[in-house]
Design a protein around this motif. Structure first.
Motif, PDB file in Angstrom:
ATOM      1  N   TYR A  97      49.505  14.542  68.056  1.00 16.97           N
ATOM      2  CA  TYR A  97      48.346  13.764  68.497  1.00 16.97           C
ATOM      3  C   TYR A  97      47.041  14.485  68.186  1.00 16.97           C
ATOM      4  O   TYR A  97      45.979  13.857  68.132  1.00 16.97           O
ATOM      5  CB  TYR A  97      48.450  13.453  69.987  1.00 16.97           C
ATOM      6  N   ARG A  98      47.084  15.783  67.988  1.00 18.58           N
ATOM      7  CA  ARG A  98      45.869  16.508  67.611  1.00 18.58           C
ATOM      8  C   ARG A  98      45.429  16.157  66.195  1.00 18.58           C
ATOM      9  O   ARG A  98      44.278  16.378  65.826  1.00 18.58           O
ATOM     10  CB  ARG A  98      46.106  18.018  67.718  1.00 18.58           C
ATOM     11  N   LYS A 472      46.296  16.061  77.506  1.00 15.57           N
ATOM     12  CA  LYS A 472      45.987  14.851  76.744  1.00 15.57           C
ATOM     13  C   LYS A 472      44.533  14.835  76.292  1.00 15.57           C
ATOM     14  O   LYS A 472      44.213  14.486  75.154  1.00 15.57           O
ATOM     15  CB  LYS A 472      46.260  13.604  77.598  1.00 15.57           C
ATOM     16  N   CYS A 475      44.072  17.113  73.401  1.00 21.68           N
ATOM     17  CA  CYS A 475      44.582  16.517  72.164  1.00 21.68           C
ATOM     18  C   CYS A 475      43.616  15.475  71.616  1.00 21.68           C
ATOM     19  O   CYS A 475      43.400  15.395  70.401  1.00 21.68           O
ATOM     20  CB  CYS A 475      45.954  15.891  72.413  1.00 21.68           C
ATOM     21  N   THR A 476      43.029  14.688  72.501  1.00 18.24           N
ATOM     22  CA  THR A 476      42.059  13.678  72.079  1.00 18.24           C
ATOM     23  C   THR A 476      40.843  14.332  71.441  1.00 18.24           C
ATOM     24  O   THR A 476      40.316  13.858  70.430  1.00 18.24           O
ATOM     25  CB  THR A 476      41.639  12.815  73.279  1.00 18.24           C
ATOM     26  N   LYS A 477      40.395  15.436  72.023  1.00 19.37           N
ATOM     27  CA  LYS A 477      39.276  16.177  71.436  1.00 19.37           C
ATOM     28  C   LYS A 477      39.631  16.685  70.064  1.00 19.37           C
ATOM     29  O   LYS A 477      38.827  16.589  69.109  1.00 19.37           O
ATOM     30  CB  LYS A 477      38.870  17.318  72.361  1.00 19.37           C
ATOM     31  N   GLU A 479      41.737  15.428  68.034  1.00 22.66           N
ATOM     32  CA  GLU A 479      41.889  14.305  67.115  1.00 22.66           C
ATOM     33  C   GLU A 479      40.572  13.876  66.482  1.00 22.66           C
ATOM     34  O   GLU A 479      40.539  13.309  65.387  1.00 22.66           O
ATOM     35  CB  GLU A 479      42.520  13.124  67.860  1.00 22.66           C
ATOM     36  N   THR A 480      39.468  14.178  67.148  1.00 21.35           N
ATOM     37  CA  THR A 480      38.149  13.836  66.600  1.00 21.35           C
ATOM     38  C   THR A 480      37.717  14.788  65.486  1.00 21.35           C
ATOM     39  O   THR A 480      36.668  14.589  64.872  1.00 21.35           O
ATOM     40  CB  THR A 480      37.091  13.862  67.706  1.00 21.35           C
TER      41      THR A 480
END
Length: 486
Positions: A97-98, A472, A475-477, A479-480
Motif C-alpha cells: 500500500y505504500r 494505515k 502507508c497512505t502518506k 502512497e503520495t
C-alpha cells in the motif's frame, strides 16, 4: 661497494614473499564467502497443499526433503491475500500500500523503490528473475496478458529496471503446461474449462489457439523457443544456466523464482496426472501440477549440489497467498482462502534452508511475513539499507532463525480492499468492512479463528485498532510519494 649478487637478490625476494605471506589473513580470517540467495515462490499454493504440512495425497518429496533439511516456518504469512501486492513486499520489505499496489493487476513497482535485487546487484551479485512477474507490464508494442497494450506505458515496469541482469518472465498467469496455448474445445463433463484448466494436449490434431500471454527475456524481446510442456520445467531451464554462469564466473547469485503453479488455469501432463489415478480430473490437474513443480525444485537442488554451492545457498520457499476458491486446494485447518485476511488467505507453506548457517530439522512458530525477506538478507550480509528514514515494514529474522529469539515483538499489518488486519504474536484484529466493525482472535488458542473475543477484551481491541490506524495513515502518506522526497 660490493654489488649484490643474483643469489642475494633472490634471497631478498624470498624473504619479502615470506613477509607478505605472514601479513596476509589466514583462510579462517579472510572475508567469508557471501551466500547465494534464492527466493522461490508458488502462486496460490495453500498452506495444506504440501507434504511437509500433511496433505494426505499431494506428493512433494523434494520440498519435503528440503523442508526437513531446513527450518519449517509454520506461521509464515504473505503480505497480501493476492499476488501482486505480495510480490511487491518481497522486493522491497515495505507494505504494497505504500507503493499503490493494493490488488492484483493494480499499479506497478515504482522506480523510486529500492529493491533487494538492486541492492545485491550493487554488491556484485549476479541477479536473475524467472517465472511470473506481475509487478508491471512487460511490453508497449503488443497485446499481452492482462494489461500489456500497444503504446501504453502507464504501468510498464520490467525486471531490468528493478535490479535484474537477467530475466525470463510473463506479466501474469499462464497455463501450467504448454503456457502459450489453449484448446479450442473443452471436455466440460469431466471438469475442463478455460477458467479451471484441462488435461495437457497430447495430439497434434487437437485444435488450439494462442492463450494471449507471452514470455519475455529482455526489453521487447519475446521468447519463442522451448515453450512446450510443463511450465515449471520451462522456467527451470532458464534458471539453471543462469546459476551455472554465475558459478563459472565466481559471482554470488540472487534469484527470484516465481512459479505460476498452481494458479488457474491448471494444465497437467499425463505423467503427473497418473500419480493420482483414483482422483477425479480437477484433483489430478491440481495435484499433478504441484508434483511437477516439486520435481523441478528437486532438479534445482541437485544442480546446486553438483556445482558445489548448495551448502552456502540460502533458499527460501513460500506461496504468494492462500488457495484459490472453488478448487481442491487446501488451506489446511485455517479459515477461508485467497482474497481473505483470515488465516487461510495469508498463512502459507514456507521453509528456509541454509546448511551453512541454519540448523536443520526444526519448526518455527514465530510469525514471519514476506516483508521480512529484504531486511533479513541484508542483516546476514551486513549490508545497510541504502536510504535513510524510509519506512520499513519488515524486520530481520536472523535472531529468530538462530533460535535466540522466541517472539516477533513487532506487529504485522495487512490491507486488502475493504479489509484490514493487525496481528501480534498472539492476537489478530480484523475488519471486513473497512474498519466499521472489528473481530479479535487469539491465534495461539484458536488458530482456526472460530471464537471472536472482541467483546471480552475491548481495551485490547482499542489498543490494536489505534496501532492499525496509525500504520494505515503512514502507508497512505507513503502512497503520495512522500518517501521519495529527498
Amino acid at each position: 661497494m660490493q654489488q649484490p649478487t643474483l643469489s642475494s637478490f633472490y634471497l631478498k625476494i624470498a624473504i619479502l614473499c615470506l613477509y607478505l605471506a605472514s601479513c596476509a589473513p589466514s583462510p579462517q580470517e579472510s572475508e567469508p564467502r557471501r551466500p547465494n540467495v534464492l527466493l522461490i515462490m508458488c502462486d496460490d499454493l495453500g498452506w495444506g497443499d504440501v507434504g511437509f504440512n500433511g496433505h494426505p495425497h499431494i506428493q512433494t518429496p523434494n520440498l519435503d526433503q528440503l523442508a526437513n533439511q531446513g527450518l519449517v516456518l509454520n506461521r509464515f504469512y504473505s503480505a497480501s491475500p493476492v499476488c501482486s501486492p505480495t510480490r511487491a513486499s518481497v522486493m522491497t520489505g515495505r507494505s504494497p500500500y505504500r507503493m499503490a499496489i493494493p490488488n492484483a493487476n493494480a499499479g506497478h513497482l515504482p522506480p523510486e523503490e529500492v529493491t533487494i535485487a538492486e541492492i545485491l546487484q550493487s554488491q556484485g551479485y549476479a541477479t536473475g528473475h524467472f517465472g511470473k512477474w506481475h509487478l508491471g507490464t512487460l511490453t508497449t508494442m503488443v497485446n499481452d496478458a492482462n494489461r500489456g497494450r500497444p503504446g501504453d506505458t502507464t504501468h510498464y515496469a520490467i525486471p531490468a529496471t528493478s535490479g535484474y541482469d537477467t530475466y525470463f518472465c510473463s506479466e501474469s498467469k499462464t497455463p501450467t503446461w504448454d503456457p502459450m496455448i489453449k484448446p479450442m474445445v473443452f471436455e466440460e463433463a469431466i471438469g475442463e474449462s478455460l477458467r479451471y484448466g484441462w488435461a495437457a494436449i497430447e495430439t497434434a490434431e487437437t485444435a488450439v489457439e494462442d492463450y494471449g500471454t507471452f514470455y519475455w527475456k529482455g526489453p521487447e524481446q519475446r521468447e519463442y523457443e522451448n515453450l512446450n510442456g510443463d511450465d515449471a520445467r520451462i522456467i527451470m531451464d532458464r534458471v539453471i544456466p543462469f546459476i551455472k554462469e554465475a558459478v563459472a564466473t565466481q559471482k554470488p547469485f540472487f534469484s527470484t523464482i516465481w512459479f505460476h503453479t498452481p494458479h488457474l488455469p491448471l494444465v497437467t501432463g499425463k505423467k503427473y496426472r497418473d500419480l493420482y489415478p483414483n482422483q477425479p480430473l480437477p484433483e489430478q490437474l491440481l495435484y499433478g501440477s504441484i508434483s511437477a513443480m516439486d520435481e523441478q525444485v528437486g532438479r534445482l537442488w541437485q544442480q546446486l549440489k553438483t556445482l558445489g554451492v548448495a551448502e552456502n545457498t540460502m533458499l527460501w520457499f513460500c506461496s504468494d497467498n492462500g488457495p484459490e476458491r472453488d478448487t481442491p486446494g487446501s488451506a489446511g485447518p485455517f479459515r477461508e482462502r485467497k482474497r481473505s485476511l483470515y488465516e487461510g488467505g495469508i498463512r502459507v507453506p514456507a521453509f528456509v534452508l541454509w546448511q551453512k548457517e541454519i540448523q536443520a530439522g526444526g519448526k518455527s512458530e514465530v510469525p514471519m511475513v514476506t516483508l521480512d525477506y529484504l531486511p533479513t538478507i541484508l542483516d546476514y550480509l551486513n549490508i545497510p539499507y541504502p536510504v535513510a528514514n524510509r519506512p520499513m515494514d519488515g524486520l530481520s529474522l536472523r535472531a529468530i532463525l538462530a533460535g535466540k529469539q522466541k517472539v516477533r515483538n513487532q506487529a504485522i499489518g495487512f490491507q486488502y480492499p475493504k479489509k484490514i488486519a493487525w496481528m501480534t504474536d498472539q492476537y489478530k484484529l480484523i475488519s471486513t468492512d473497512e474498519g466499521q466493525t472489528f473481530e479479535l482472535y487469539d491465534l495461539l488458542a484458536d488458530k482456526e479463528e472460530t471464537q471472536n473475543i472482541a467483546t471480552q477484551f475491548p481495551e485490547r481491541v482499542n489498543e490494536m485498532r489505534q496501532a492499525l490506524e496509525s500504520w494505515k495513515a503512514a502507508c497512505t502518506k507513503s502512497e503520495t510519494g512522500a518517501d521519495y522526497v529527498k
